[in-house]
Design a protein around this motif. Structure first.
Motif, PDB file in Angstrom:
ATOM      1  N   SER A   1       0.820  -1.215   0.000  1.00 34.48           N
ATOM      2  CA  SER A   1       0.000   0.000   0.000  1.00 34.48           C
ATOM      3  C   SER A   1       0.848   1.256   0.000  1.00 34.48           C
ATOM      4  O   SER A   1       0.572   2.205  -0.724  1.00 34.48           O
ATOM      5  N   SER A   2       1.904   1.265   0.801  1.00 30.63           N
ATOM      6  CA  SER A   2       2.720   2.476   0.926  1.00 30.63           C
ATOM      7  C   SER A   2       3.476   2.805  -0.360  1.00 30.63           C
ATOM      8  O   SER A   2       3.792   3.973  -0.597  1.00 30.63           O
ATOM      9  N   ILE A   3       3.749   1.816  -1.208  1.00 29.39           N
ATOM     10  CA  ILE A   3       4.428   2.108  -2.471  1.00 29.39           C
ATOM     11  C   ILE A   3       3.437   2.398  -3.584  1.00 29.39           C
ATOM     12  O   ILE A   3       3.837   2.706  -4.693  1.00 29.39           O
ATOM     13  N   GLY A   4       2.151   2.299  -3.272  1.00 21.93           N
ATOM     14  CA  GLY A   4       1.127   2.664  -4.243  1.00 21.93           C
ATOM     15  C   GLY A   4       0.583   1.523  -5.083  1.00 21.93           C
ATOM     16  O   GLY A   4      -0.149   1.760  -6.038  1.00 21.93           O
ATOM     17  N   MET A   5       0.916   0.286  -4.727  1.00 20.46           N
ATOM     18  CA  MET A   5       0.361  -0.848  -5.466  1.00 20.46           C
ATOM     19  C   MET A   5      -1.146  -0.867  -5.236  1.00 20.46           C
ATOM     20  O   MET A   5      -1.601  -0.678  -4.117  1.00 20.46           O
ATOM     21  N   ARG A   6      -1.885  -1.064  -6.317  1.00 24.67           N
ATOM     22  CA  ARG A   6      -3.345  -1.019  -6.189  1.00 24.67           C
ATOM     23  C   ARG A   6      -4.008  -2.031  -7.114  1.00 24.67           C
ATOM     24  O   ARG A   6      -3.373  -2.580  -8.011  1.00 24.67           O
ATOM     25  N   SER A   7      -5.288  -2.246  -6.872  1.00 27.17           N
ATOM     26  CA  SER A   7      -6.082  -3.090  -7.753  1.00 27.17           C
ATOM     27  C   SER A   7      -6.295  -2.353  -9.074  1.00 27.17           C
ATOM     28  O   SER A   7      -6.078  -1.143  -9.154  1.00 27.17           O
ATOM     29  N   LEU A   8      -6.779  -3.075 -10.069  1.00 20.56           N
ATOM     30  CA  LEU A   8      -7.099  -2.425 -11.342  1.00 20.56           C
ATOM     31  C   LEU A   8      -8.179  -1.379 -11.120  1.00 20.56           C
ATOM     32  O   LEU A   8      -8.982  -1.484 -10.190  1.00 20.56           O
ATOM     33  N   SER A   9      -8.222  -0.401 -11.983  1.00 22.27           N
ATOM     34  CA  SER A   9      -9.257   0.631 -11.908  1.00 22.27           C
ATOM     35  C   SER A   9     -10.620   0.009 -12.172  1.00 22.27           C
ATOM     36  O   SER A   9     -10.732  -1.026 -12.831  1.00 22.27           O
ATOM     37  N   SER A  10     -11.646   0.691 -11.695  1.00 24.14           N
ATOM     38  CA  SER A  10     -13.009   0.214 -11.939  1.00 24.14           C
ATOM     39  C   SER A  10     -13.403   0.558 -13.381  1.00 24.14           C
ATOM     40  O   SER A  10     -12.802   1.442 -13.996  1.00 24.14           O
ATOM     41  N   PRO A  11     -14.412  -0.108 -13.916  1.00 23.86           N
ATOM     42  CA  PRO A  11     -14.886   0.238 -15.265  1.00 23.86           C
ATOM     43  C   PRO A  11     -15.291   1.718 -15.377  1.00 23.86           C
ATOM     44  O   PRO A  11     -15.120   2.323 -16.433  1.00 23.86           O
ATOM     45  N   ASP A  12     -15.806   2.303 -14.284  1.00 26.87           N
ATOM     46  CA  ASP A  12     -16.163   3.734 -14.292  1.00 26.87           C
ATOM     47  C   ASP A  12     -14.940   4.611 -14.526  1.00 26.87           C
ATOM     48  O   ASP A  12     -14.998   5.584 -15.272  1.00 26.87           O
ATOM     49  N   ILE A  13     -13.834   4.265 -13.873  1.00 28.92           N
ATOM     50  CA  ILE A  13     -12.595   5.034 -14.044  1.00 28.92           C
ATOM     51  C   ILE A  13     -12.086   4.887 -15.473  1.00 28.92           C
ATOM     52  O   ILE A  13     -11.598   5.855 -16.070  1.00 28.92           O
ATOM     53  N   VAL A  14     -12.209   3.699 -16.050  1.00 27.87           N
ATOM     54  CA  VAL A  14     -11.794   3.488 -17.443  1.00 27.87           C
ATOM     55  C   VAL A  14     -12.607   4.395 -18.364  1.00 27.87           C
ATOM     56  O   VAL A  14     -12.050   5.046 -19.263  1.00 27.87           O
ATOM     57  N   LEU A  15     -13.916   4.479 -18.127  1.00 25.52           N
ATOM     58  CA  LEU A  15     -14.752   5.361 -18.951  1.00 25.52           C
ATOM     59  C   LEU A  15     -14.334   6.825 -18.792  1.00 25.52           C
ATOM     60  O   LEU A  15     -14.280   7.568 -19.773  1.00 25.52           O
ATOM     61  N   LYS A  16     -14.019   7.228 -17.561  1.00 29.74           N
ATOM     62  CA  LYS A  16     -13.555   8.600 -17.340  1.00 29.74           C
ATOM     63  C   LYS A  16     -12.230   8.849 -18.055  1.00 29.74           C
ATOM     64  O   LYS A  16     -12.003   9.928 -18.604  1.00 29.74           O
ATOM     65  N   ALA A  17     -11.350   7.852 -18.051  1.00 34.12           N
ATOM     66  CA  ALA A  17     -10.062   7.984 -18.743  1.00 34.12           C
ATOM     67  C   ALA A  17     -10.283   8.139 -20.243  1.00 34.12           C
ATOM     68  O   ALA A  17      -9.648   8.994 -20.888  1.00 34.12           O
ATOM     69  N   LEU A  18     -11.199   7.358 -20.818  1.00 35.67           N
ATOM     70  CA  LEU A  18     -11.500   7.477 -22.242  1.00 35.67           C
ATOM     71  C   LEU A  18     -12.131   8.833 -22.557  1.00 35.67           C
ATOM     72  O   LEU A  18     -11.848   9.427 -23.604  1.00 35.67           O
ATOM     73  N   GLU A  19     -12.953   9.346 -21.647  1.00 31.64           N
ATOM     74  CA  GLU A  19     -13.522  10.690 -21.821  1.00 31.64           C
ATOM     75  C   GLU A  19     -12.422  11.751 -21.757  1.00 31.64           C
ATOM     76  O   GLU A  19     -12.451  12.729 -22.498  1.00 31.64           O
ATOM     77  N   THR A  20     -11.456  11.546 -20.862  1.00 31.18           N
ATOM     78  CA  THR A  20     -10.331  12.476 -20.735  1.00 31.18           C
ATOM     79  C   THR A  20      -9.592  12.591 -22.066  1.00 31.18           C
ATOM     80  O   THR A  20      -9.182  13.682 -22.470  1.00 31.18           O
ATOM     81  N   LEU A  21      -9.455  11.467 -22.765  1.00 29.26           N
ATOM     82  CA  LEU A  21      -8.757  11.459 -24.052  1.00 29.26           C
ATOM     83  C   LEU A  21      -9.466  12.315 -25.087  1.00 29.26           C
ATOM     84  O   LEU A  21      -8.836  12.866 -25.991  1.00 29.26           O
ATOM     85  N   LYS A  22     -10.793  12.433 -24.958  1.00 31.17           N
ATOM     86  CA  LYS A  22     -11.574  13.203 -25.925  1.00 31.17           C
ATOM     87  C   LYS A  22     -11.470  14.699 -25.671  1.00 31.17           C
ATOM     88  O   LYS A  22     -11.859  15.503 -26.506  1.00 31.17           O
ATOM     89  N   GLY A  23     -10.962  15.066 -24.482  1.00 34.93           N
ATOM     90  CA  GLY A  23     -10.853  16.485 -24.125  1.00 34.93           C
ATOM     91  C   GLY A  23      -9.771  17.197 -24.918  1.00 34.93           C
ATOM     92  O   GLY A  23      -9.001  16.596 -25.666  1.00 34.93           O
ATOM     93  N   ARG A  24      -9.702  18.482 -24.715  1.00 35.82           N
ATOM     94  CA  ARG A  24      -8.716  19.315 -25.402  1.00 35.82           C
ATOM     95  C   ARG A  24      -7.355  19.175 -24.722  1.00 35.82           C
ATOM     96  O   ARG A  24      -7.271  19.202 -23.498  1.00 35.82           O
ATOM     97  N   ALA A  25      -6.307  19.038 -25.520  1.00 36.36           N
ATOM     98  CA  ALA A  25      -4.951  18.915 -24.971  1.00 36.36           C
ATOM     99  C   ALA A  25      -4.602  20.183 -24.195  1.00 36.36           C
ATOM    100  O   ALA A  25      -4.900  21.294 -24.630  1.00 36.36           O
ATOM    101  N   ARG A  26      -3.974  19.993 -23.048  1.00 39.06           N
ATOM    102  CA  ARG A  26      -3.567  21.131 -22.217  1.00 39.06           C
ATOM    103  C   ARG A  26      -2.058  21.108 -22.084  1.00 39.06           C
ATOM    104  O   ARG A  26      -1.506  20.240 -21.435  1.00 39.06           O
TER     105      ARG A  26
END
Length: 173
Positions: free
Chosen positions: A63-88
């Motif tokens: 936990s302290s090194i940041g190892m985590r479970s896979l993201s939830s399907p909701d987070i994957v959808l948010k990540a795909l939405e992020t890709l559609k946004g304008r580059a900053r």
């Protein structure tokens, strides 16, 4: 005698996919005991198939090194939405931006990695990337692809196609 709550082992099991911040998605192949420096430690043995690498992580430190479970399907959808946004892109020097991108990639946070892919993606009509820019883009794209593939039980090419579709939609918008 009471156990300290900070030493509680994360609930990962053999055959679970996990995200190790510095290396991306790996699969726990076993949980072993090992003596290191006179201490008996319980270790997650994680295989990163693409890199042909095996990593041993003390279960108490996961936990302290940041190892985590896979993201939830909701987070994957948010990540795909992020890709559609304008580059900053900030107006900072490239070396500074490159450092920030590297930190985002190594954070292991899927949304931060998606931001790096979005910001560094170049369409066919845009100028060529520098070598370092391309390296960062490919590292972020690889991490994003592997996690989406693992979460959605897809192969890497299919996950990459989903990412490409999101990036193309952004360009068309």
């Amino acid at each position: 005698m009471t156990k300290k709550p900070s030493l509680k082992r994360p609930e990962f099991h053999p055959d679970d996919y996990v995200v190790y911040p510095a290396h991306g998605v790996g699969k726990i192949i076993s949980i072993d005991r090992q003596t290191v420096g006179g201490f008996d430690l319980e270790m997650f043995v994680i295989s990163f198939e693409k890199e042909k690498m095996t990593l041993r992580v003390p279960t108490a430190k996961a936990s302290s090194i940041g190892m985590r479970s896979l993201s939830s399907p909701d987070i994957v959808l948010k990540a795909l939405e992020t890709l559609k946004g304008r580059a900053r892109t900030k107006r900072a020097m490239w070396s500074r931006r490159a450092q920030e991108y590297e930190q985002k990639i190594n954070s292991g946070d899927l949304l931060s990695i998606a931001e790096v892919v979005r910001d560094l993606h170049r369409g066919d009509d845009q100028p060529e990337q520098s070598y370092s820019e391309r390296q960062l883009y490919e590292a972020a794209l690889e991490r994003l692809t592997r996690e989406i593939a693992a979460v959605e039980s897809l192969d890497d090419p299919t996950a990459a196609a989903r990412i490409e579709t999101a990036l193309v939609r952004r360009a068309a918008a």
